[in-house]
Design a protein around this motif. Sequence first.
Motif, short mmCIF file in Angstrom:
data_model
loop_
_atom_site.label_atom_id
_atom_site.label_comp_id
_atom_site.label_asym_id
_atom_site.label_seq_id
_atom_site.Cartn_x
_atom_site.Cartn_y
_atom_site.Cartn_z
N LYS A 96 6.96 -14.57 -2.65
CA LYS A 96 7.09 -13.94 -1.30
C LYS A 96 8.23 -14.54 -0.76
O LYS A 96 9.22 -13.97 -0.02
N HIS A 97 8.50 -15.77 -0.97
CA HIS A 97 9.62 -16.76 -0.34
C HIS A 97 11.03 -16.33 -0.95
O HIS A 97 11.93 -16.14 -0.30
N LYS A 99 11.52 -13.49 -2.17
CA LYS A 99 11.98 -12.10 -2.08
C LYS A 99 12.72 -12.26 -0.57
O LYS A 99 13.52 -11.43 -0.16
N THR A 100 12.14 -12.97 0.36
CA THR A 100 12.65 -13.24 1.63
C THR A 100 14.22 -13.70 1.56
O THR A 100 15.04 -13.20 2.28
N ASP A 104 17.53 -12.03 2.64
CA ASP A 104 18.64 -12.57 3.57
C ASP A 104 19.80 -12.77 3.13
O ASP A 104 20.78 -13.26 4.15
#
Length: 212
Positions: A96-97, A99-100, A104
């Motif tokens: 998840k991180h 992907k974030t 960004d």
Amino acid sequence: MLNNTQTFLNGLYVMATVTGPQGVYLQRNASNMQMAPNSQMQFNVWTNGQQLVAGDYDVQIDAYYGLKDNLRFDAPNGKRYTYHTRGQTKLHVSAKHAKTLTADDALLQHRFVMPWWGWVLLAVILGGLTGGILYAALRRRTVNYLFVLTDGQIIDRGSVRMRRFEKRNVVVPSGFVTQTTAKTVVALAANRVENTFVLTENSNLSANVNKL
């Protein structure tokens, strides 16, 4: 980064290196910085378009500071410093991180990756354009020619099949020459659909006939 001393860290040079799964390698160097006493600083390392994946990352930071008195440590930037400290840690990036972080990253978002069907479509378009150009250049088309007098009387006409860049000579009807060049042979322009040549009587031929 934390400076928990009561003094300024002058001439601070920091080199941060991040290595991770699937060959990820990130690095950032910065020099001529300063940290105040009892302060902290966030030192960002940008991905520069590399896509991060989930997994464990090794982070290593080397900090050099102090450019006066007792210079003992050689830094990668070619300078010598009074102090050197090193920190190393491991951190885990979840899916998840990752992907974030990817979302960004401006460089990744502006990078266009064409899907396979896009390459196929591009190949078809380029092939069609190339084929169309070759067809237009090589195909034979009908080119008409017309011989007329200055009063508009038609002496002769005809047509030939020619390619666009091809040249073809046509003989002027017997007893006449072109009005502008007095030639008995004319060249057809293949880029024209119709070629019109204005003729006049061949005076030299008439004189020879009268003489005989």
